[in-house]
Design a protein around this motif. Structure first.
Motif, PDB file in Angstrom:
ATOM      1  N   LYS A 209       0.820  -1.228   0.000  1.00 25.74           N
ATOM      2  CA  LYS A 209       0.000   0.000   0.000  1.00 25.74           C
ATOM      3  C   LYS A 209       0.854   1.278   0.000  1.00 25.74           C
ATOM      4  O   LYS A 209       0.330   2.363  -0.211  1.00 25.74           O
ATOM      5  N   HIS A 210       2.130   1.143   0.259  1.00 33.21           N
ATOM      6  CA  HIS A 210       2.993   2.322   0.249  1.00 33.21           C
ATOM      7  C   HIS A 210       3.604   2.597  -1.131  1.00 33.21           C
ATOM      8  O   HIS A 210       4.324   3.570  -1.310  1.00 33.21           O
TER       9      HIS A 210
ATOM     10  N   ALA B  55       6.345  13.420 -12.545  1.00 37.46           N
ATOM     11  CA  ALA B  55       7.818  13.361 -12.539  1.00 37.46           C
ATOM     12  C   ALA B  55       8.365  13.062 -11.144  1.00 37.46           C
ATOM     13  O   ALA B  55       7.863  13.578 -10.144  1.00 37.46           O
ATOM     14  N   ASN B  56       9.361  12.224 -11.084  1.00 36.17           N
ATOM     15  CA  ASN B  56      10.093  11.924  -9.840  1.00 36.17           C
ATOM     16  C   ASN B  56       9.208  11.370  -8.726  1.00 36.17           C
ATOM     17  O   ASN B  56       9.502  11.569  -7.559  1.00 36.17           O
ATOM     18  N   SER B  57       8.127  10.691  -9.077  1.00 37.61           N
ATOM     19  CA  SER B  57       7.182  10.282  -8.030  1.00 37.61           C
ATOM     20  C   SER B  57       6.986   8.767  -7.891  1.00 37.61           C
ATOM     21  O   SER B  57       6.416   8.318  -6.906  1.00 37.61           O
ATOM     22  N   LEU B  58       7.436   7.987  -8.850  1.00 39.64           N
ATOM     23  CA  LEU B  58       7.092   6.558  -8.823  1.00 39.64           C
ATOM     24  C   LEU B  58       8.217   5.702  -8.223  1.00 39.64           C
ATOM     25  O   LEU B  58       9.388   5.915  -8.497  1.00 39.64           O
ATOM     26  N   ASP B  59       7.824   4.743  -7.401  1.00 39.36           N
ATOM     27  CA  ASP B  59       8.795   3.810  -6.806  1.00 39.36           C
ATOM     28  C   ASP B  59       9.187   2.726  -7.802  1.00 39.36           C
ATOM     29  O   ASP B  59      10.327   2.274  -7.820  1.00 39.36           O
ATOM     30  N   LEU B  60       8.221   2.264  -8.559  1.00 39.94           N
ATOM     31  CA  LEU B  60       8.419   1.122  -9.457  1.00 39.94           C
ATOM     32  C   LEU B  60       7.606   1.336 -10.717  1.00 39.94           C
ATOM     33  O   LEU B  60       6.427   1.700 -10.632  1.00 39.94           O
ATOM     34  N   ILE B  61       8.251   1.145 -11.845  1.00 38.73           N
ATOM     35  CA  ILE B  61       7.540   1.174 -13.125  1.00 38.73           C
ATOM     36  C   ILE B  61       7.697  -0.195 -13.776  1.00 38.73           C
ATOM     37  O   ILE B  61       8.807  -0.714 -13.881  1.00 38.73           O
ATOM     38  N   ILE B  62       6.571  -0.780 -14.182  1.00 36.74           N
ATOM     39  CA  ILE B  62       6.598  -2.009 -14.977  1.00 36.74           C
ATOM     40  C   ILE B  62       6.292  -1.607 -16.412  1.00 36.74           C
ATOM     41  O   ILE B  62       5.204  -1.103 -16.701  1.00 36.74           O
ATOM     42  N   ASP B  63       7.265  -1.806 -17.287  1.00 35.15           N
ATOM     43  CA  ASP B  63       7.118  -1.416 -18.692  1.00 35.15           C
ATOM     44  C   ASP B  63       6.712  -2.652 -19.492  1.00 35.15           C
ATOM     45  O   ASP B  63       7.517  -3.557 -19.697  1.00 35.15           O
ATOM     46  N   THR B  64       5.449  -2.659 -19.937  1.00 39.79           N
ATOM     47  CA  THR B  64       4.905  -3.855 -20.599  1.00 39.79           C
ATOM     48  C   THR B  64       4.919  -3.745 -22.121  1.00 39.79           C
ATOM     49  O   THR B  64       4.395  -4.623 -22.801  1.00 39.79           O
TER      50      THR B  64
ATOM     51  N   GLY C 259      -1.467  -5.089  -9.178  1.00 41.50           N
ATOM     52  CA  GLY C 259      -0.893  -4.013  -8.360  1.00 41.50           C
ATOM     53  C   GLY C 259      -1.936  -3.403  -7.438  1.00 41.50           C
ATOM     54  O   GLY C 259      -1.681  -3.163  -6.251  1.00 41.50           O
ATOM     55  N   ALA C 260      -3.117  -3.152  -7.979  1.00 40.69           N
ATOM     56  CA  ALA C 260      -4.193  -2.579  -7.157  1.00 40.69           C
ATOM     57  C   ALA C 260      -4.589  -3.549  -6.042  1.00 40.69           C
ATOM     58  O   ALA C 260      -4.815  -3.136  -4.895  1.00 40.69           O
ATOM     59  N   ALA C 261      -4.641  -4.845  -6.363  1.00 37.91           N
ATOM     60  CA  ALA C 261      -5.012  -5.837  -5.347  1.00 37.91           C
ATOM     61  C   ALA C 261      -3.967  -5.917  -4.236  1.00 37.91           C
ATOM     62  O   ALA C 261      -4.271  -6.271  -3.093  1.00 37.91           O
ATOM     63  N   MET C 262      -2.716  -5.586  -4.567  1.00 36.82           N
ATOM     64  CA  MET C 262      -1.658  -5.561  -3.545  1.00 36.82           C
ATOM     65  C   MET C 262      -1.680  -4.259  -2.749  1.00 36.82           C
ATOM     66  O   MET C 262      -0.882  -4.077  -1.838  1.00 36.82           O
ATOM     67  N   GLY C 263      -2.548  -3.336  -3.137  1.00 33.06           N
ATOM     68  CA  GLY C 263      -2.711  -2.097  -2.375  1.00 33.06           C
ATOM     69  C   GLY C 263      -1.977  -0.901  -2.951  1.00 33.06           C
ATOM     70  O   GLY C 263      -2.062   0.210  -2.411  1.00 33.06           O
ATOM     71  N   ALA C 264      -1.245  -1.089  -4.042  1.00 32.73           N
ATOM     72  CA  ALA C 264      -0.442   0.011  -4.593  1.00 32.73           C
ATOM     73  C   ALA C 264      -1.320   1.117  -5.162  1.00 32.73           C
ATOM     74  O   ALA C 264      -2.470   0.891  -5.549  1.00 32.73           O
ATOM     75  N   HIS C 265      -0.752   2.318  -5.212  1.00 29.15           N
ATOM     76  CA  HIS C 265      -1.354   3.455  -5.904  1.00 29.15           C
ATOM     77  C   HIS C 265      -0.861   3.375  -7.343  1.00 29.15           C
ATOM     78  O   HIS C 265       0.308   3.596  -7.613  1.00 29.15           O
ATOM     79  N   VAL C 266      -1.776   3.009  -8.251  1.00 28.80           N
ATOM     80  CA  VAL C 266      -1.365   2.674  -9.619  1.00 28.80           C
ATOM     81  C   VAL C 266      -1.570   3.848 -10.584  1.00 28.80           C
ATOM     82  O   VAL C 266      -2.669   4.408 -10.660  1.00 28.80           O
TER      83      VAL C 266
END
Lengths: 364, 364
Positions: free
Chosen positions: B188-189, B249-258, B208-215
């Protein structure tokens, strides 16, 4: 407010006369440059510069190869010297101390990265030259000059057992390689690869070996073999020799790539273990090209690192003091002509392994 | 040894007649293909295939775009069905169970990565099609076919609450996005970015949403906005719109590039926080280009991920069962013509979000 009152409110206009070598444009030679350093504020240290290393990035900046050069430019960010004056609140330095200044001279000190001692990525970072002070107006001038006034926070102590000339490149080349070695916890269990045996690479080998790592040097040139082994490498391979490269395939935990020239990282990534780390510390102008299949199958961490924060830079210098590590240098007189000649040789990688300018004698 | 004795020592030659759709070359259409599956050994499971997803990599392989295709080829590695027969030592499956097979059907089971449940990078990996069995000779044929015999270790249980058709793409698209979300401990963080809303991206958003992430979904097309939000995204931005990109900009912890199409990752790397992670799960044929300054200043982890190990794949399916997650699919009849039409539409990204072939009815 009268003009007299205004004058009373204005900080003392007295400045320190300084001289150095500057270029006025990307196509004009170095010349003697007279300018002013500020008088020390309470938290400032004034350093009499003895030595300044020639970093490859000086050359990129002087010739405007990164398209962000401002002139006149006094380059130089591998600075060592002796403290000549300190401000009233300076606690860590006294006149006569050996001191060093690296790539930065100020930052906001308030942002998240500054608070984490990673000042080098602060949005308001003031670089040592080709930059401005926090006021965004006053230009900064580097270490090809006789004096510099720097906030205490951005001044490092040079251990007394290290000669000031050979210690100078530690302020950039040293911290640039030390920081990722620490970030990725190099120790005696680490299979470490160093790509390129130049200014950065040669000190990377020394630092990695001192941390206990098993060091493999990967170079384009067989001629570097003996030096690599003397510096502390256990294995040396020529990157253009597929057979030699195969002997190291899938074996390295961490590779530090110090090469500034454009080069193919594909064969180098093959040397990494599954989930190994590839850290770029050189600054090729051409982007790195990474194949998707390598990313999918090797799951590497491809990253980079630029210098290090002030706390880490001091830690690096203390580590070098403890292990008696300095750079292998060619000390040269500092004149417009010798600087030009040194630049030409650096571009050809014809230096073992860093030119250091004898600034003290140049401006006596 | 007489021929009679030799025959006695030879494993039973009886095999299972199977049929599927194959291509004979990169330029010939699918056709009905009669072939044989092995009779189950002690540790084998025979599955009656009900559904098979169409993965973009099927298209790359059929058209030999990765230059490693072997023909005849029966593609398909997003397989769900019902267990029809089990070998004598099979413990985990019974006839009638819902089962799934993904991208791999065997591996050495002895190497370091196999032992760590990361079979997908085993040097002896046997892919589900366009590959061979461990004997390096027997070709493997994929899921565009009515039956498959697979070692128990490489068969997954499909939770009973998930429909077999919409669950099929979980075996590739699902695990491909699930694995890096777990590797980088999404919760969730986490500020999570998903680049591209296709087969991989849409399931990445759900997971990602099911794991609580802000997507945050980053897409080239404004037309994906509503779907992105319905799938669970909190923010949607169009990658071609500099103003929208700036807001993240400068805000994401993780990006998954599909994204499988060649694309510029530079502006996407700008969205990462300092030391954020950029994980490639698509497979563009053109290498990624990464600027050195981004590496030096942002210190990102640029990495990739391909499917996942068997243990993790089962974990993903169980997670999907618990959260009732399946793929959004277009279920279609399985004929040479419908497959070709689906390929053409997949190449144009004209599918929401995965074609699934109705195999059971095709081969009744």
């Amino acid at each position: 407010m009268t003009s007299k009152q205004a004058a009373a409110n204005t900080p003392s206009p007295i400045s320190i006369a300084a001289k150095g070598y500057a270029v006025d444009s990307e196509s004009t030679p170095f010349k003697l440059f007279n300018f002013e350093r500020r008088m020390p504020a309470a938290d400032d240290v004034v350093i009499r510069i003895h030595y300044c290393g020639i970093c490859h990035s000086d050359i990129h900046q002087v010739y405007n190869e990164w398209h962000s050069s401002k002139y006149p430019m006094v380059p130089g960010h591998e600075i060592t010297g002796v403290v000549e004056q300190v401000g009233s609140s300076v606690k860590g330095f006294r006149v006569g101390d050996h001191a060093g200044v690296g790539c930065m001279v100020d930052s906001c000190r308030k942002c998240a990265t500054c608070k984490k001692d990673i000042e080098q990525v602060c949005g308001d970072l003031c670089l040592t030259y080709n930059s401005t002070e926090l006021d965004k107006v006053t230009p900064t001038y580097g270490g090809y000059s006789n004096l510099i006034t720097v906030k205490e926070h951005f001044v490092c102590k040079i251990p007394k057992n290290l000669p000031l000339d050979a210690a100078a490149p530690l302020l950039c080349a040293g911290i640039t390689t030390y920081s990722p070695l620490r970030r990725y916890k190099v120790d005696k269990h680490t299979q470490l690869g160093i790509v390129g045996l130049g200014g950065l690479g040669h000190i990377g080998v020394k630092l990695g070996a001192a941390m206990g790592a098993h060091v493999t040097v990967i170079s384009t040139s067989e001629s570097k073999r003996d030096d690599a082994m003397k510096l502390g490498a256990k294995v040396f391979i020529v990157s253009k020799d597929d057979e030699q490269m195969k002997t190291v395939a899938n074996s390295l935990d961490l590779i530090i790539d110090t090469v500034s020239a454009p080069h193919d990282v594909g064969p180098l990534l093959n040397l990494l273990k599954f989930e190994g780390v590839y850290c770029v510390v050189g600054a090729p102008t051409k982007p790195l090209e990474v194949g998707a299949f390598t990313l999918l199958m090797k799951r590497p961490t491809i990253t980079g690192s630029g210098i290090g924060g002030m706390k880490e830079t001091q830690e690096m210098l203390d580590f070098c003091g403890k292990h008696n590590i300095t750079c292998d240098i060619e000390k040269i007189d500092a004149t417009p002509e010798t600087i030009k000649a040194a630049y030409d040789r650096t571009v050809k990688a014809d230096v073992k392994y860093r030119f250091v300018l004898d600034i003290l004698n140049a401006f006596k």
